[in-house]
Scaffold this motif. Structure first.
Motif, PDB file in Angstrom:
ATOM      1  N   ASN A 130       0.651  -1.194   0.063  1.00 61.48           N
ATOM      2  CA  ASN A 130       0.063   0.096  -0.090  1.00 61.48           C
ATOM      3  C   ASN A 130       0.849   1.100  -0.081  1.00 61.48           C
ATOM      4  N   TRP A 131       2.278   1.393   0.137  1.00 60.12           N
ATOM      5  CA  TRP A 131       3.033   2.410   0.056  1.00 60.12           C
ATOM      6  C   TRP A 131       3.905   2.409  -1.415  1.00 60.12           C
ATOM      7  N   LEU A 132       4.028   3.594  -1.576  1.00 56.78           N
ATOM      8  CA  LEU A 132       4.868   3.983  -3.073  1.00 56.78           C
ATOM      9  C   LEU A 132       5.951   4.740  -2.596  1.00 56.78           C
ATOM     10  N   ALA A 133       7.037   4.282  -3.033  1.00 55.84           N
ATOM     11  CA  ALA A 133       8.370   5.106  -2.863  1.00 55.84           C
ATOM     12  C   ALA A 133       9.120   5.571  -3.870  1.00 55.84           C
ATOM     13  N   ILE A 134       9.155   7.010  -4.071  1.00 58.16           N
ATOM     14  CA  ILE A 134       9.496   7.706  -5.042  1.00 58.16           C
ATOM     15  C   ILE A 134      10.940   8.416  -4.504  1.00 58.16           C
ATOM     16  N   GLY A 135      11.917   7.924  -4.738  1.00 59.01           N
ATOM     17  CA  GLY A 135      13.380   8.484  -4.064  1.00 59.01           C
ATOM     18  C   GLY A 135      13.292   8.224  -2.409  1.00 59.01           C
ATOM     19  N   PRO A 136      13.349   9.334  -1.995  1.00 61.33           N
ATOM     20  CA  PRO A 136      13.282   9.369  -0.462  1.00 61.33           C
ATOM     21  C   PRO A 136      11.875   9.413   0.247  1.00 61.33           C
ATOM     22  N   VAL A 137      10.960   9.650  -0.619  1.00 56.07           N
ATOM     23  CA  VAL A 137       9.606  10.029  -0.320  1.00 56.07           C
ATOM     24  C   VAL A 137       8.853   8.741  -0.428  1.00 56.07           C
ATOM     25  N   GLN A 138       7.916   8.335   0.685  1.00 56.32           N
ATOM     26  CA  GLN A 138       7.237   7.479   0.808  1.00 56.32           C
ATOM     27  C   GLN A 138       5.784   7.602   1.178  1.00 56.32           C
ATOM     28  N   PHE A 139       4.793   7.321   0.101  1.00 58.60           N
ATOM     29  CA  PHE A 139       3.398   8.182   0.741  1.00 58.60           C
ATOM     30  C   PHE A 139       2.505   6.889   0.215  1.00 58.60           C
ATOM     31  N   GLN A 140       0.963   6.903   0.802  1.00 58.93           N
ATOM     32  CA  GLN A 140       0.260   5.916   0.423  1.00 58.93           C
ATOM     33  C   GLN A 140      -0.846   6.467  -0.740  1.00 58.93           C
ATOM     34  N   PRO A 141      -0.888   6.003  -1.861  1.00 53.73           N
ATOM     35  CA  PRO A 141      -1.810   6.576  -2.885  1.00 53.73           C
ATOM     36  C   PRO A 141      -3.201   6.336  -2.788  1.00 53.73           C
ATOM     37  N   SER A 142      -3.522   5.364  -1.693  1.00 55.95           N
ATOM     38  CA  SER A 142      -4.877   4.964  -1.409  1.00 55.95           C
ATOM     39  C   SER A 142      -5.453   6.126  -0.740  1.00 55.95           C
ATOM     40  N   GLU A 143      -4.850   6.739  -0.063  1.00 55.31           N
ATOM     41  CA  GLU A 143      -5.227   7.950   0.741  1.00 55.31           C
ATOM     42  C   GLU A 143      -5.535   8.958  -0.267  1.00 55.31           C
ATOM     43  N   LEU A 144      -4.728   9.293  -1.030  1.00 57.18           N
ATOM     44  CA  LEU A 144      -4.942  10.299  -2.170  1.00 57.18           C
ATOM     45  C   LEU A 144      -6.407   9.753  -2.855  1.00 57.18           C
ATOM     46  N   ILE A 145      -6.483   8.559  -3.084  1.00 55.75           N
ATOM     47  CA  ILE A 145      -7.792   8.137  -3.932  1.00 55.75           C
ATOM     48  C   ILE A 145      -9.011   8.541  -3.141  1.00 55.75           C
ATOM     49  N   LYS A 146      -8.907   8.165  -1.726  1.00 54.88           N
ATOM     50  CA  LYS A 146      -9.893   8.763  -0.781  1.00 54.88           C
ATOM     51  C   LYS A 146     -10.536   9.973  -1.051  1.00 54.88           C
ATOM     52  N   VAL A 147      -9.525  11.048  -0.997  1.00 58.05           N
ATOM     53  CA  VAL A 147      -9.897  12.582  -1.073  1.00 58.05           C
ATOM     54  C   VAL A 147     -10.344  12.795  -2.719  1.00 58.05           C
ATOM     55  N   ALA A 148      -9.619  12.149  -3.486  1.00 61.28           N
ATOM     56  CA  ALA A 148     -10.224  12.324  -4.911  1.00 61.28           C
ATOM     57  C   ALA A 148     -11.614  11.643  -5.168  1.00 61.28           C
ATOM     58  N   LEU A 149     -11.786  10.644  -4.608  1.00 60.36           N
ATOM     59  CA  LEU A 149     -13.157  10.377  -4.654  1.00 60.36           C
ATOM     60  C   LEU A 149     -14.473  11.145  -3.880  1.00 60.36           C
ATOM     61  N   VAL A 150     -14.258  11.753  -3.081  1.00 63.83           N
ATOM     62  CA  VAL A 150     -14.835  12.826  -2.468  1.00 63.83           C
ATOM     63  C   VAL A 150     -15.291  13.908  -3.688  1.00 63.83           C
ATOM     64  N   MET A 151     -14.157  14.624  -4.011  1.00 61.92           N
ATOM     65  CA  MET A 151     -14.515  15.252  -5.155  1.00 61.92           C
ATOM     66  C   MET A 151     -15.217  14.917  -6.074  1.00 61.92           C
TER      67      MET A 151
END
Length: 416
Positions: A130-151
């Protein structure tokens, strides 16, 4: 010899300038509705409270993992430092901006989730990719999908409003796109997040007035998918079995360990707690003490009273969301408010229920309180969107009228 007349102080000009400054400041901090300030105040209180509890619950593990007692708490504080201004800026934006952003946000977040499940960039934690690593940055795109689904839900419900009473032309397109986005998260195995997102989508549709009989087919299909995914993983089946076992008596085993030590922490707290910072469970006894099981640390350190206060704050948050939903003037405002309501309150209920032994361990954090940068930022942004639709459209006119009246009285008042 007559002395030249002294120049009089421009009293009226100074007063006029002062009132102009006050009017300008008032336009920035204009009077909003009571629901706006109640939602904002409760959110800020939960964020500050969460920072305190993350500092307390993460200090030991932070020292063992990172060599400093305050590393995790400092990181969480930085996320809050960025997230709160993002929420406040989002609260000033118009609905049209969110409608324009809906499709691009949903597409970008789904592409990022595809990178998680289909490329080596995805990181597996606790059996979930559930985590994406791009260089030193790690985050969860699933959380982005949540807020995108809201809009996106607000946009599509607005466009499909005449057809919301029909399954084929109204509900089915929403379920296909929304369900597809949730399916990408399901490919990563994060069943807890999938449950929250599914409840958010269907719950929002129900709250805005879609008839329940139209939602029964997706609910039935979702339940079947949940069972299939649950039985397809040995780790999930072990967690479910441990949950169903009476008293989870085999607490020395891995799958009962977290459940039992969460209960031990709550029992140790009693009514008044052992005191802030005095938890015994955080000394490597309770896994995810600063995240999924932070409510257990709250109950241990602040006791039953502290736990009840946290639950009461989420009740206030739920009531405020409901008031904003009832007062919403547009279909977009109703849809986004309903979606965020189900998201945050539903996730809080699941998190607290897991700690109390009502649900099996699902791995979802306590919104606004648990450690986690991506979750905190997206939750604050989503609340900012709700704040933007909770603003009183007549407040600016009333504030300007009052300011003009004060200015007129001040300028017309005789000088002493």
């Amino acid at each position: 010899m007559a002395t030249p007349p002294r120049k009089s102080r421009p009293a009226k000009a100074e007063q006029t300038g002062a009132w102009a400054a006050r009017i300008g400041l008032g336009r920035v901090f204009r009077v909003e509705s009571k629901d706006y300030f109640l939602l904002l105040g409760t959110t800020l209180f939960l964020v500050v409270f969460g920072l305190i509890m993350v500092l307390s619950s993460s200090s030991v593990e932070s020292h063992l993992d990172d060599g400093g007692f305050f590393v995790q708490a400092t990181r969480q504080g930085l996320y809050a430092l960025f997230g709160i201004p993002i929420m406040l800026i989002a609260s000033r934006m118009p609905e049209t901006l969110w409608m324009r952003m809906a499709w691009p946000a949903l597409i970008v977040s789904c592409v990022l989730q595809l990178l998680v499940v289909a490329t080596p960039l995805g990181i597996t934690v606790g059996g979930n990719t559930n985590w994406l690593a791009i260089g030193p940055v790690q985050f969860q795109p699933s959380e982005l999908i949540k807020v995108a689904l809201v809009m996106w839900l607000g946009l599509i419900v607005t466009k499909k409003e005449p057809y919301l009473g029909e399954f084929r032309r109204g509900i089915l397109p929403i379920l296909l796109v929304g369900g597809g986005s949730i399916g990408l998260v399901l490919l990563g195995g994060d069943l807890g997040t999938v449950m929250i997102m599914g409840a958010m989508l269907l719950g929002a549709l129900f709250l805005i007035g879609v008839r329940f009989r139209l939602l029964l087919p997706p609910v039935f299909i979702g339940a079947i998918a949940f069972v299939i995914v649950a039985v397809s993983s040995d780790s999930r089946m072990r967690r479910i079995t441990a949950f169903l076992e009476e008293n989870c008596s085999q607490y020395d085993q891995e799958d009962c360990y977290q459940i039992q030590h969460g209960m031990f922490a709550l029992a140790n707290g009693g009514v008044f707690g052992v005191g802030l910072g005095n938890s015994a469970a955080k000394w490597s006894w309770l896994p995810a003490a600063d995240n999924d099981f932070i409510f257990a640390i709250i109950g241990e350190e602040l006791g039953l009273i502290g736990a009840v206060v946290v639950i009461a704050l989420f009740v206030v948050l739920a009531v405020t969301f409901a008031r904003v939903l009832r007062a919403a003037r547009t279909q977009f405002a109703r849809a986004v408010t309903a979606a965020v309501l189900v998201w945050i309150i539903g996730q809080a209920c699941v998190n607290i229920g897991v700690v109390l032994g009502v649900f099996p361990v699902l791995g979802v954090p306590l919104p606004l309180v648990s450690a986690g940068g991506t979750a905190l930022l997206t939750t604050l942004f989503a609340i900012g969107v709700v704040l933007s639709v909770a603003r009183d459209p007549e407040a600016p006119a009333r504030a300007a009228a009052r300011a003009e009246a004060r200015k007129a009285r001040a300028v017309g008042r005789p000088l002493r």
